[in-house]
Design an enzyme around this catalytic site. Structure first.
Site, PDB file in Angstrom:
ATOM      1  N   ASP A 178      42.340  43.188  46.537  1.00  0.00           N
ATOM      2  CA  ASP A 178      41.535  42.136  45.904  1.00  0.00           C
ATOM      3  C   ASP A 178      41.007  41.118  46.921  1.00  0.00           C
ATOM      4  O   ASP A 178      40.134  40.314  46.597  1.00  0.00           O
ATOM      5  CB  ASP A 178      42.369  41.390  44.858  1.00  0.00           C
ATOM      6  CG  ASP A 178      42.696  42.274  43.665  1.00  0.00           C
ATOM      7  OD1 ASP A 178      41.984  43.276  43.451  1.00  0.00           O
ATOM      8  OD2 ASP A 178      43.669  41.971  42.947  1.00  0.00           O
TER       9      ASP A 178
ATOM     10  N   ARG B 117      32.594  46.971  44.953  1.00  0.00           N
ATOM     11  CA  ARG B 117      32.633  45.918  45.984  1.00  0.00           C
ATOM     12  C   ARG B 117      32.166  46.397  47.356  1.00  0.00           C
ATOM     13  O   ARG B 117      31.886  45.567  48.223  1.00  0.00           O
ATOM     14  CB  ARG B 117      34.033  45.292  46.065  1.00  0.00           C
ATOM     15  CG  ARG B 117      34.312  44.417  44.865  1.00  0.00           C
ATOM     16  CD  ARG B 117      35.647  43.704  44.938  1.00  0.00           C
ATOM     17  NE  ARG B 117      35.793  42.846  43.771  1.00  0.00           N
ATOM     18  CZ  ARG B 117      36.956  42.456  43.271  1.00  0.00           C
ATOM     19  NH1 ARG B 117      38.080  42.843  43.829  1.00  0.00           N
ATOM     20  NH2 ARG B 117      36.986  41.667  42.214  1.00  0.00           N
TER      21      ARG B 117
END
Ligand code: S3P
Length: 440
Positions: A315, A346
């Site tokens: 994360d 991402r």
């Protein structure tokens, strides 16, 4: 590499409660018969959606004061079908863990859904093993995506060798087994965060650890409720760690942060890059290590981020990549294909925003690399420093928005971030806290 120029006020700050632990406190409270209590609960959209979902199944929730809740559950066998869809908003953890738990509840039928970002995320990774346990779960979206239609039932004992190091898959299957009083033997390739295991033990249960990466649980399970104390979220602290180490002056102390060994990869990665961050006041609370983190202005350089570290920084990679812009020699992340399965893809979102800044980035299926040392990059920084406005897209992703707000604070570049409201899913008050650390 971008020159450093921000001065911080030296101060102690706190960040909101850990998201992973907040979700799990609701789930274990729902499974338990009787009262549970939580303090430090993250009052952000993601865990509040999980709380609202289980309230619809019969969990009584009362707010005592900010971050403090009392739960009263009739016990897992007395939870009921909700009379509406359960909306998990943006939260992969919320929907995947809850899906597992609900699959194991004999009398509960439910449809679990979420926002447009969540409806794109892969659910086959839980549908396939849950189905093998005997669960009735169907992805109503395209390619096995949410909404998830579940008919809870008694599940079979199961042995699973997970091809992905994912705490969401592991916890989903554990909660399914616990809800259904079934056995589970589970193994993974690299240790993912083990909060579910810790909370399960904290409630009085035993885990048979077969090897460091393989364990077994079996009934009878002890589910009498508990008092959960949630520390600050290291994933939220990470933004301030990067801010602190890249400041020209000032020290930040981020207080009361959860330091689960499977979550502290950001400390290891930043230290490999040359950062100085001290851990102070270490202690154990509710079976989880906790401490304060102190940052020092540091000079960063390119480092090899090993594959074994990826699950524990998964994360934090967006904000670590921002730190990489300030590192001598550039930044490279590989073995991180899981980044494509997050709130946004991402790899794509970081690469496309870096390219919008004019930075040369190489994209790989499992990561990306940027070379901060070329002459061209010096021209890019000079152009950006002259005040040219650059559009940044957050792609419905809180961590992308926060990462580029950190870049804006550190560099002074004029970044026009399209939407920051996603930050509410995990870190209410982020921009105010950031502003309070900066000198006028
Ligand atoms: C989480 C696990 C991680 C992480 C997510 C929270 C959890 O996902 O990215 O933000 O609380 O279990 P994966 O385990 O699927 O990588």
């Amino acid at each position: 590499m971008i020159p450093k120029n921000v001065k911080l006020k030296s101060r102690e700050i706190s960040v909101p409660g850990d998201k992973s632990l907040s979700h799990r406190s609701v789930l274990f409270a729902a499974l338990s018969k009787g009262r549970s209590r939580v303090t430090g609960f993250l009052e952000a959209e993601d865990p509040l959606n999980t709380m609202a979902a289980f309230a619809k199944l019969g969990l009584k929730v009362s707010k005592v004061r900010p971050g403090e809740y009392e739960f009263e559950s009739p016990g897992k066998d007395a939870l009921v079908s909700p009379n509406a869809e359960l909306d998990f908003g943006n939260a992969g953890t919320g929907i995947r863990l809850s899906a597992g738990l609900i699959c194991g509840l004999k009398k509960v039928n439910a449809v679990l859904t979420g926002d447009d970002s969540l409806k794109k995320r892969p659910m086959g990774r839980i549908i396939q093993p849950l189905t093998a346990m005997g669960a009735s779960i169907v992805g109503l979206g395209e390619k096995e995506t949410a909404p998830l239609k579940i008919e809870g039932k008694k599940l079979n004992g199961f042995r699973y060798e997970s091809p992905i190091a994912s705490a969401q898959i592991k916890s989903c299957l554990m909660l399914a087994a616990i809800a259904s009083e079934a056995d589970l033997e589970y193994s993974e390739t690299i240790l993912s965060r083990d909060h579910t295991e810790n909370m399960f033990r904290f409630l009085g249960n035993r885990i048979e650890q077969i090897t460091p990466l393989r364990f077994k649980i079996g009934p009878p399970y002890v589910l009498n409720g508990g008092e959960f104390k949630v520390p600050g979220d290291i994933s939220s602290a990470a933004f301030f760690l990067v801010l602190g180490v890249l400041a020209k002056e000032g020290n930040l102390i981020v207080k009361n942060i959860g330091l689960n060994p499977a979550r502290i990869g950001i400390l290891t990665a930043l230290r490999l890059m040359g950062a100085q961050i001290d851990v102070l006041n270490e202690r154990v609370e509710c079976g989880e290590p906790v401490g304060d983190l102190k940052t020092y202005p540091s000079t960063l350089k390119k480092a090899n981020i090993p594959e074994s570290l990826i699950p524990s920084i998964i994360d934090e990679i967006p904000v670590l990549s921002i730190a990489g812009l300030f590192a001598e020699g550039g930044f490279e992340i590989r073995h991180a294909e899981e980044l494509r399965a997050k709130e946004s893809d991402r790899i794509h979102t970081m690469v496309s925003n870096f390219r919008a800044l004019g930075i040369e980035v190489e994209e790989y299926p499992d990561g990306y690399a940027l070379d901060g040392t070329s002459r061209r990059s010096a021209e890019v920084w000079a152009g950006l420093s002259s005040g040219k406005s650059v559009p940044i897209r957050s792609f419905m992703d809180h961590r992308i928005a926060m990462s580029f707000l950190i870049l804006r604070a550190l560099s002074g570049f004029s970044l026009d971030i399209d939407e920051t409201s996603w930050i509410e899913t995990s870190f209410p008050g982020f921009e105010t806290l950031l502003g309070s650390c900066l000198h006028e």
